[in-house]
Design an enzyme around this catalytic site. Structure first.
Site, PDB file in Angstrom:
ATOM      1  N   GLU A 301      35.897  14.176  38.921  1.00 27.31           N
ATOM      2  CA  GLU A 301      34.643  14.831  38.541  1.00 27.31           C
ATOM      3  C   GLU A 301      34.037  15.615  39.703  1.00 27.31           C
ATOM      4  O   GLU A 301      33.700  16.791  39.576  1.00 27.31           O
ATOM      5  CB  GLU A 301      33.647  13.778  38.037  1.00 27.31           C
ATOM      6  CG  GLU A 301      32.343  14.350  37.537  1.00 27.31           C
ATOM      7  CD  GLU A 301      32.514  15.143  36.253  1.00 27.31           C
ATOM      8  OE1 GLU A 301      32.872  14.543  35.228  1.00 27.31           O
ATOM      9  OE2 GLU A 301      32.319  16.363  36.280  1.00 27.31           O
ATOM     10  N   ASP A 305      33.616  19.739  39.930  1.00 24.10           N
ATOM     11  CA  ASP A 305      32.267  20.317  39.963  1.00 24.10           C
ATOM     12  C   ASP A 305      32.055  21.134  41.238  1.00 24.10           C
ATOM     13  O   ASP A 305      31.572  22.276  41.197  1.00 24.10           O
ATOM     14  CB  ASP A 305      31.206  19.208  39.920  1.00 24.10           C
ATOM     15  CG  ASP A 305      31.254  18.390  38.632  1.00 24.10           C
ATOM     16  OD1 ASP A 305      31.929  18.826  37.683  1.00 24.10           O
ATOM     17  OD2 ASP A 305      30.618  17.316  38.591  1.00 24.10           O
ATOM     18  N   SER A 550      32.634  18.841  31.351  1.00 21.94           N
ATOM     19  CA  SER A 550      32.426  18.622  32.787  1.00 21.94           C
ATOM     20  C   SER A 550      32.759  19.876  33.587  1.00 21.94           C
ATOM     21  O   SER A 550      32.220  20.078  34.667  1.00 21.94           O
ATOM     22  CB  SER A 550      33.349  17.510  33.291  1.00 21.94           C
ATOM     23  OG  SER A 550      32.855  16.269  32.940  1.00 21.94           O
ATOM     24  N   ASP A 593      29.635  35.675  21.371  1.00 18.09           N
ATOM     25  CA  ASP A 593      29.623  34.759  20.232  1.00 18.09           C
ATOM     26  C   ASP A 593      31.034  34.197  20.018  1.00 18.09           C
ATOM     27  O   ASP A 593      32.007  34.936  20.062  1.00 18.09           O
ATOM     28  CB  ASP A 593      29.155  35.542  18.997  1.00 18.09           C
ATOM     29  CG  ASP A 593      28.773  34.618  17.851  1.00 18.09           C
ATOM     30  OD1 ASP A 593      28.796  33.386  18.045  1.00 18.09           O
ATOM     31  OD2 ASP A 593      28.454  35.146  16.771  1.00 18.09           O
ATOM     32  N   GLY A 612      27.031  33.751  15.090  1.00 15.29           N
ATOM     33  CA  GLY A 612      25.699  33.236  15.429  1.00 15.29           C
ATOM     34  C   GLY A 612      25.802  31.828  15.997  1.00 15.29           C
ATOM     35  O   GLY A 612      26.873  31.356  16.380  1.00 15.29           O
ATOM     36  N   ASP A 614      26.148  27.891  16.412  1.00 13.64           N
ATOM     37  CA  ASP A 614      26.798  26.780  15.713  1.00 13.64           C
ATOM     38  C   ASP A 614      26.767  25.559  16.629  1.00 13.64           C
ATOM     39  O   ASP A 614      26.730  25.698  17.851  1.00 13.64           O
ATOM     40  CB  ASP A 614      28.242  27.141  15.332  1.00 13.64           C
ATOM     41  CG  ASP A 614      29.019  27.706  16.505  1.00 13.64           C
ATOM     42  OD1 ASP A 614      29.357  26.914  17.408  1.00 13.64           O
ATOM     43  OD2 ASP A 614      29.263  28.934  16.561  1.00 13.64           O
TER      44      ASP A 614
END
Ligand SMILES: *[C@@H]1O[C@H](CO)[C@@H](O)[C@H](O)[C@H]1NC(C)=O
Ligand SMILES: *[C@@H]1O[C@H](CO)[C@@H](O)[C@H](O)[C@H]1NC(C)=O
Ligand SMILES: *[C@@H]1O[C@H](CO)[C@@H](O)[C@H](O)[C@H]1NC(C)=O
Ligand SMILES: *[C@@H]1O[C@H](CO)[C@@H](O)[C@H](O)[C@H]1NC(C)=O
Length: 635
Positions: A301, A305, A550, A593, A612, A614
């Site tokens: 992780e 990151d 992540s 989109d 659009g 969701d």
């Protein structure tokens, strides 16, 4: 016909006299390992502290306050509050202070014995056990910890007059065992794992390790995502200029850690100016970047990151690493929030001992301090960890969510990854009708803090096999599925009503049963998304392919940090809480989109990405140039 009774009669009697006693708090059992020994001595002195309730923390009020500084059409856009103004606004009212102090005095305590704290958060009083028992209609006992012999004073329940109840959030010492619970007692160790990677959190997934030969080409982004792919996908070509004023924070929970040599290995391959660059460490509650335990589970992780965040904001912009929690008991989101906002921890008198680590950690080697208001929040804070909403009580989730709103008022952008299991929760669990999580549940299991309407939740997309970076992405369907759905706790915020209404009307999901809150009245997530598949990450001396929300979350954080840079360079404010802006008409077209892919889970195909908004990919992936343009138009 009803007889008219003159109401003034009741008014002649004081409210206090009429006020019935109400049980304010009760503990159902004492924690494992403790036994009740004896009644406490009547003349022993208790340092009583009454924590007063905060005003203005209901969701509607918070939303109004946030809209005032975050909605692009508000004349006060960007006029964020100082921490002092936030503390003052949410401080208990004079009425609450007056009600509680008068009630104490009416019970025979001389005025000079009753003290009010400077922040008005606490009323304090030294009282004998006999006096306290009469005041709170309770009995105090001495408990002993069986293995350590440590003693603790507590009652099991206590009562307050009804007119005092709305003004008091908690009283200490009463029912809580938090302050001296030994670490890792059987009852706490598993629960505290909640705030950490491992059991029940979002964590990246790895498929294969690979040789270290990469090019800057973007020809292979359908198989391997590198910083060059992300720059191409989202148009992120920007050299920051206001770096001294700007900040970007990445939060990691101990024992998650990065290995310095891995940052250099990544930098050599993808950004040579970052060789030897390190994030600025801010240690909270004893947070350490431990190097003794090494594996993908410990290092995956943080490596993911930091390597991507540092590369995308370039070597000119420092990154802050908030490393939270000591090696013994770890930490939760509330522990981090305590450090960011002194009003949060000192006002509330600490955290929930069931679900938060309690500092000081009195265990050998534990962190002996408690970080409370010690850390200035970065402008953008990216967190790739999360709970199942259902694992927390609504009150606990609401209290933490209110705190994100307060930090939003101060101009901080909070990003949370939306989860990696589609409509299912952590570990793929779904819910039963009673809200409890089980492997074979059928009800969708939303993710918190993503469902808090005052944070920005980030989902995941992918470059389809064989596609180019210029082709439209899909919802991520490799190794992980983008977390998304509808909250069972939080109502829909105004900023989202149009987008969610359109989604449900135009493409109603095909589910008959009550597998999610389909009223259109609950908070939908994620808000936005970014690529979350096939990230090349240096972990423990090897390159590996990593997947997850992540990955997408720190990338979105980097893009927003560069927008803050451009605004700060022009003397404008930080973007702060972005949701009221990104759903507004001025930002239409600023996202790519996403119109294909689904987020399966709970034995269903989940929701489908459509034109659009969701609840799979939100509004879509960021277009940096268009977002920059839209945000530079705002004051
Ligand atoms: C209670 O007693 C302690 C110890 O004597 C003292 O330090 C503290 O200030 C007292 N608190 C109040 C509210 O009187
Ligand atoms: C970045 O951090 C380093 C080390 O803490 C510091 O010397 C430098 O001034 C910082 N740069 C900026 C632009 O803040
Ligand atoms: C703490 O977590 C447990 C699940 O482990 C949950 O049942 C409980 O409601 C939580 N407590 C609070 C105050 O949220
Ligand atoms: C759906 O969410 C709304 C808003 O939180 C709530 O009022 C309503 O009771 C929920 N409906 C169901 C069936 O849970």
């Amino acid at each position: 016909m009803l007889a008219l009774i003159p109401l003034t009669v009741a008014g002649l009697v004081t409210a206090q006299t009429l006020s019935p006693l109400v049980q304010h708090s009760k503990r159902h059992q004492h924690p494992g390992g403790w036994s009740r020994m004896r009644r406490h001595a009547p003349d022993a002195v208790l340092p009583l502290r009454f924590g007063l309730s905060q005003p203005n923390v209901d969701m509607n009020t918070l939303e109004e306050l946030l809209n005032d500084v975050s909605h692009p059409e508000s004349p006060n856009y960007g006029m964020h509050w100082s921490p002092a103004r936030v503390a003052e606004h949410f401080a208990p009212s004079d009425e609450a202070v007056h009600a509680v102090t008068s009630w104490i005095r009416e019970n025979g305590f001389a005025a000079e014995r009753v003290h009010v704290s400077r922040t008005k958060g606490w009323v304090k009083l030294n009282a004998s056990v006999a006096e306290t028992e009469a005041l709170l209609r309770t009995e105090y006992h001495v408990y002993m910890h069986e293995s350590s012999g440590q003693e603790h004073v507590a009652c099991e329940a206590y009562n307050l007059p009804a007119h005092i109840v709305p003004h008091v959030e908690l009283i200490q010492p009463t029912i809580d065992f938090d302050s001296i619970l030994p670490k890792r007692s059987a009852s706490t160790s598993t629960k505290i794992a909640l705030g950490q990677p491992g059991a029940g959190t979002v964590s990246p997934k790895m498929t294969t390790t690979m040789p270290a030969i990469f090019s800057d080409s973007v020809a292979n982004c359908d198989n391997e995502i590198t910083p060059a792919c992300l720059r191409a996908l989202y148009g992120l070509y920007y050299l920051p200029v206001a770096t001294a004023d700007n900040s970007y924070g990445i939060v990691e929970y101990t024992p998650q850690a990065y290995v310095p040599a891995d940052l250099d290995m990544f930098a050599k391959a993808f950004g040579p100016s970052l060789v030897h660059a390190r994030p600025t460490l801010v240690s909270i509650d004893g947070g350490v970047v431990q190097q003794t335990m090494k594996s993908f589970d410990y290092d995956g992780e943080s490596s993911l990151d930091l390597e991507y965040a540092m590369n995308l904001v370039t070597a000119s912009q420092n990154i802050t690493l908030y490393q939270v929690g000591d090696l013994q008991i770890g930490a939760s989101f509330n522990n981090f929030l305590d450090a960011l906002d002194g009003a949060f921890c000192s006002f509330e008198g600490g955290d929930d001992p069931d679900n938060d680590s309690i500092y000081p950690d009195t265990a050998p080697g534990g962190y002996q301090g408690w970080d409370c208001g010690t850390t200035k929040p970065a402008n953008v804070i990216s967190t790739s960890y999360g709970y199942n909403e259902a694992d927390l009580s609504p009150a606990y989730a609401a209290r933490q969510c209110a705190e994100y709103a307060k930090l939003g008022l101060m101009g901080v952008t909070f990003l949370f990854s939306s989860g990696d299991n589609g409509v299912a929760g952590n570990s793929g669990q779904c819910l039963y009708a009673d809200g409890s999580p089980y492997t074979y549940g059928t009800i969708f299991n939303p993710s918190f803090p993503s469902t808090c309407p005052f944070v920005t939740a980030v989902g995941a997309t992918q470059v389809n096999y064989g596609a180019k970076v210029t082709d439209p992405e899909s919802a991520c369907q490799q190794v992980i599925y983008s977390g998304g759905g509808f909250s069972n706790y939080f109502a829909i915020p105004d900023y989202q009503k149009g987008a969610v209404g359109n989604y449900l009307a135009a493409t109603p999901p095909p589910y008959d049963g009550e597998v999610y809150n389909k009223t259109g009245m609950s908070r939908a997530y994620p808000d936005i998304s970014a690529n979350g598949a096939n990230y090349v990450v240096a972990i423990d001396d090897q390159f590996a392919l990593v997947f997850g929300t992540s990955a997408s979350t720190p990338v979105v954080g980097a893009i927003l940090t560069m927008i803050n840079d451009a605004r700060l360079a022009k003397g404008k404010s930080t973007i702060g809480f972005i949701n009221p802006a990104i759903y507004a008409p001025g930002f239409r077209g600023a996202f790519n989109d996403i119109v294909s892919g689904t987020n399966p889970g709970c034995g269903t195909s989940g929701f489908t990405a459509v034109k659009g908004f969701d609840p799979v990919t939100g509004l879509g992936t960021p277009s940096f140039p268009k977002l920059l343009e839209a945000w530079l138009k705002l004051e």
